[in-house]
Design an enzyme around this catalytic site. Structure first.
Site, mmCIF file in Angstrom:
data_model
loop_
_atom_site.group_PDB
_atom_site.id
_atom_site.type_symbol
_atom_site.label_atom_id
_atom_site.label_comp_id
_atom_site.label_asym_id
_atom_site.label_seq_id
_atom_site.Cartn_x
_atom_site.Cartn_y
_atom_site.Cartn_z
ATOM 1 C CG ASP A 158 35.256 41.930 49.607
ATOM 2 O OD1 ASP A 158 35.464 42.806 50.499
ATOM 3 O OD2 ASP A 158 34.113 41.222 49.635
ATOM 4 C CG HIS A 209 34.288 46.226 50.643
ATOM 5 N ND1 HIS A 209 33.930 44.922 51.074
ATOM 6 C CD2 HIS A 209 32.970 46.794 50.184
ATOM 7 C CE1 HIS A 209 32.292 44.716 50.579
ATOM 8 N NE2 HIS A 209 32.076 45.869 50.111
#
Ligand SMILES: *[C@@H]1O[C@H](CO)[C@@H](O)[C@H](O)[C@H]1NC(C)=O
Ligand SMILES: *[C@@H]1O[C@H](CO)[C@@H](O)[C@H](O)[C@H]1NC(C)=O
Length: 393
Positions: free
Chosen positions: A216, A239
């Site tokens: 993430d 991310h």
């Protein structure tokens, strides 16, 4: 050997030399065999260190220590500082029933904690990740954070690693003067919700030197932040580095004074991002944010403001985001994009972005020759210097 060292430290501490206040986890009964539960040794060493009257050092030598949740809380008895010299490999329990709260290793209400060494917080998340259904289920139960810092003042973490966390790797909440240097996060790119370091409701935070690969955000900066400096981060997979997500919960506090610089982001789903939800229950703001000297390698959405943030794609975003974004600078940003759009500036229809500057941007496609595009809504950005891709019309 061991008896002798217990004897020596007993004598030293008995005489009251502050410098001798060393608490070795092995002297408190740790087995370090990777299968005996060593939690009690850690808790006992903490109680002793926290209760000693001068600066104290907890020593965790090389070795494998297996355990469920650990809770280290202050305030400590007149102790100006506690150092944890961590060189061991800590292995987390994998039975979720053993985690009554949402954290594995928890530090709270301590003034002047330093954690330093080559130690590893190994969340052993691989057998757990499939239980994370938060993308589909809004009321999902959060899996444990690997290492949580709550309401800490004057904290330093230096050199340590978080590995295969079940959920977030590091959570930093309500801290003042928090410094993280030269740390490492290693999780696979498809491990869910495993933010490298999540920071929220904090003042005066420095992150300098970090190598983060995860599933993430490498770093996520939540609500209520003032004065955060991030530099020398190597991010990917993951991310990217994100401000947000914001505007989901009632009464979120403002975010102001962020500098994110001198970092490299590779093979990630986003690069540098500000994200807020629609249908915000209350209003807040993001202001005075600088992204400077960032290099991308094969990154999707390298520069992105997204005020219609909706992971999973099923949001009723009929009311535009109530997060006001202003005074944001993207300066000296370069590298390659894996997506067609290099610059995405999607601001709130209700509160258009104010004073967003782009200066010296040079982002080219990582594959193929088609030039990149910019996409904008509800913004009049200010452009100076090089602009590749070209500005929004
Ligand atoms: C913007 O934020 C930086 C970093 O916190 C701070 O040093 C600077 O004073 C802030 N500028 C303004 C105008 O508030
Ligand atoms: C960006 O890089 C330049 C040149 O190395 C340096 O002078 C500047 O201080 C850097 N910016 C930040 C915010 O660190």
């Amino acid at each position: 050997m061991r008896k002798q060292s217990i004897f020596l430290s007993f004598i030293c501490c008995f005489i009251g030399f502050a410098l001798c206040a060393e608490f070795n986890i092995m002297d408190h009964g740790a087995k370090a065999d990777g299968k005996t539960d060593d939690a009690k040794a850690f808790q006992d060493a903490w109680t002793a260190a926290c209760g000693s009257s001068g600066p104290a050092t907890i020593i965790v030598p090389k070795g494998d220590y297996w355990m469920g949740p650990l809770k280290f809380t202050g305030p400590c008895k007149g102790v100006p500082s506690i150092t944890m010299k961590l060189d061991g490999h800590l292995l987390a329990e994998t039975d979720l029933n053993k985690f009554p709260s949402g954290d594995w290793v928890y530090f709270g209400w301590i003034d002047g904690l330093t954690i330093t060494g080559t130690g590893v917080f190994d969340g052993q998340g691989a057998s757990i990740w499939h239980l994370n259904d938060c993308q589909q289920n809004e009321k999902c139960k959060l899996l444990p954070t690997n290492v949580k810092f709550m309401s800490m003042t004057n904290t330093v973490i230096d050199g340590i690693t978080s590995l295969n966390s079940k959920n977030f790797n590091f959570g930093v909440v309500e801290c003042t003067n928090f410094k993280a240097v030269n740390f490492k996060v290693t999780n696979p790119g498809d491990s869910p919700n495993t933010d490298g370091m999540h920071v929220e409701r904090c003042t005066d935070v420095t992150i300098e030197g970090a190598t983060i690969g995860t599933g993430d955000d490498c770093i996520s900066l939540g609500q209520g932040l003032t004065n955060v400096h991030i530099s020398k981060v190597t991010c990917g997979p993951g991310h990217g580095i994100s401000v947000g997500s914001l505007g989901k919960y009632p009464d979120e506090k403002d975010v102001t004074g962020l500098i994110i610089s001198d970092s490299t982001i590779s093979d990630t789903l986003n690069g540098i991002r500000i994200k807020s939800w629609g249908n915000s229950p209350s209003a807040s703001s993001v202001s005075n944010v600088t992204f400077e000297n960032i290099t991308f390698k094969n990154v999707n959405n390298p520069i992105i403001i997204d005020q219609e943030y909706c992971p999973g794609g099923a949001c009723a975003n009929e009311v535009p985001s109530k997060v006001q974004i202003s005074d944001v600078t993207f300066k000296n940003i370069q590298g390659t994009s894996a997506s067609e759009v290099g610059v995405t500036l999607l601001c709130s229809k209700g509160l258009p972005c104010k004073n967003v500057k782009l200066q010296d941007i040079n982002i080219t496609p990582s594959k193929g020759a088609a030039p990149l595009k910019s996409t904008c809504s509800n913004i009049k950005a200010l452009y100076t210097g090089t602009q590749v891709p070209p500005p929004c019309p």
